[in-house]
Design a protein around this motif. Structure first.
Motif, mmCIF file in Angstrom:
data_model
loop_
_atom_site.group_PDB
_atom_site.id
_atom_site.type_symbol
_atom_site.label_atom_id
_atom_site.label_comp_id
_atom_site.label_asym_id
_atom_site.label_seq_id
_atom_site.Cartn_x
_atom_site.Cartn_y
_atom_site.Cartn_z
ATOM 1 N N ILE A 5 0.847 -1.204 0.000
ATOM 2 C CA ILE A 5 0.000 0.000 0.000
ATOM 3 C C ILE A 5 0.878 1.249 0.000
ATOM 4 O O ILE A 5 0.642 2.182 -0.774
ATOM 5 N N ALA A 6 1.908 1.276 0.820
ATOM 6 C CA ALA A 6 2.816 2.433 0.845
ATOM 7 C C ALA A 6 3.549 2.563 -0.481
ATOM 8 O O ALA A 6 3.731 3.676 -1.003
ATOM 9 N N TYR A 8 2.480 1.516 -3.372
ATOM 10 C CA TYR A 8 1.463 1.915 -4.348
ATOM 11 C C TYR A 8 1.227 3.424 -4.278
ATOM 12 O O TYR A 8 1.103 4.092 -5.299
ATOM 13 N N GLU A 9 1.185 3.953 -3.072
ATOM 14 C CA GLU A 9 0.999 5.402 -2.900
ATOM 15 C C GLU A 9 2.223 6.178 -3.390
ATOM 16 O O GLU A 9 2.083 7.251 -3.978
ATOM 17 N N ALA A 10 3.413 5.645 -3.138
ATOM 18 C CA ALA A 10 4.627 6.301 -3.640
ATOM 19 C C ALA A 10 4.616 6.330 -5.167
ATOM 20 O O ALA A 10 4.978 7.344 -5.788
ATOM 21 N N GLN A 11 4.190 5.229 -5.773
ATOM 22 C CA GLN A 11 4.114 5.194 -7.236
ATOM 23 C C GLN A 11 3.050 6.163 -7.745
ATOM 24 O O GLN A 11 3.232 6.809 -8.773
ATOM 25 N N LYS A 12 1.961 6.299 -6.999
ATOM 26 C CA LYS A 12 0.909 7.251 -7.384
ATOM 27 C C LYS A 12 1.451 8.679 -7.376
ATOM 28 O O LYS A 12 1.163 9.469 -8.284
ATOM 29 N N ALA A 13 2.241 9.017 -6.375
ATOM 30 C CA ALA A 13 2.824 10.362 -6.296
ATOM 31 C C ALA A 13 3.739 10.609 -7.496
ATOM 32 O O ALA A 13 3.711 11.694 -8.093
ATOM 33 N N ASN A 16 1.594 10.969 -10.689
ATOM 34 C CA ASN A 16 0.929 12.266 -10.768
ATOM 35 C C ASN A 16 1.885 13.381 -11.182
ATOM 36 O O ASN A 16 1.459 14.417 -11.672
ATOM 37 N N HIS A 77 -2.563 1.293 -10.986
ATOM 38 C CA HIS A 77 -3.263 2.584 -10.997
ATOM 39 C C HIS A 77 -4.052 2.752 -12.288
ATOM 40 O O HIS A 77 -5.153 3.312 -12.280
ATOM 41 N N GLU A 82 -7.491 -1.492 -6.191
ATOM 42 C CA GLU A 82 -7.446 -1.028 -4.797
ATOM 43 C C GLU A 82 -7.442 -2.155 -3.766
ATOM 44 O O GLU A 82 -7.250 -1.905 -2.590
#
Length: 162
Positions: A5-6, A8-13, A16, A77, A82
């Motif tokens: 999850i962390a 995945y969020e780093a990749q999302k940042a 973006n 993403h 999710e």
């Protein structure tokens, strides 16, 4: 276990931050994943290069493996994935399977995912990819460290208009 999850969020940042203007981001991501998967295999000549007398380069293989993980998460993403609880329930790769077979199996899953964009195939791909890392001998700590080191490099490259 990996903190997916962390990651995945780093990749999302990072995702973006990129100003992508192409028409086929999904297709380009799946191709990029296949390239990284091949580059990882290429650093492990003892896995499939029966004609060569070269040693495996585990450090470089780990870097390529981490690159591949970035692309897998970016594909997640792309399909709006999710449900990481499902991944944690899976056992990963068949540990009795030869590593070369595991690489081929993952290539096949990437091709299948490219066609279907299915969450179920994505779950299987990510689970099998994590299993591949274990089969090669990478610890979760090594994978996470390599992932985040590459994440910093990726951000630096964007700052430098890479």
């Amino acid at each position: 276990m990996l903190d997916l999850i962390a990651m995945y969020e780093a990749q999302k940042a990072f995702r973006n931050r990129i100003d992508y203007k192409g028409d086929d981001r999904y297709g380009e991501l799946t191709l990029a994943l296949q390239v990284e998967l091949g580059e990882c295999a290429n650093e492990l000549p003892k896995v499939f290069k029966f004609w060569a007398h070269k040693e495996n380069n585990l450090q470089d293989a780990l870097i390529e493996y981490a690159d591949g993980l970035h692309f897998i998460l970016d594909i997640g993403h792309e399909i709006f994935f999710e449900d990481f609880d499902m991944i944690y329930l899976l056992s990963g790769a068949d540990k009795g399977r030869p590593i070369a077979t595991q690489f081929r199996y993952i290539f096949a899953l990437v091709s299948k995912l490219d066609k279907t964009k299915s969450s179920i195939t994505f779950i299987e791909l990510l689970s099998e990819y994590i299993g591949l890392g274990e089969m090669i001998g990478f610890s979760f700590e090594q994978v996470e460290e390599a992932f985040y080191v590459k994440d910093v490099i990726n951000h630096e490259r964007q700052s430098e208009c890479y």
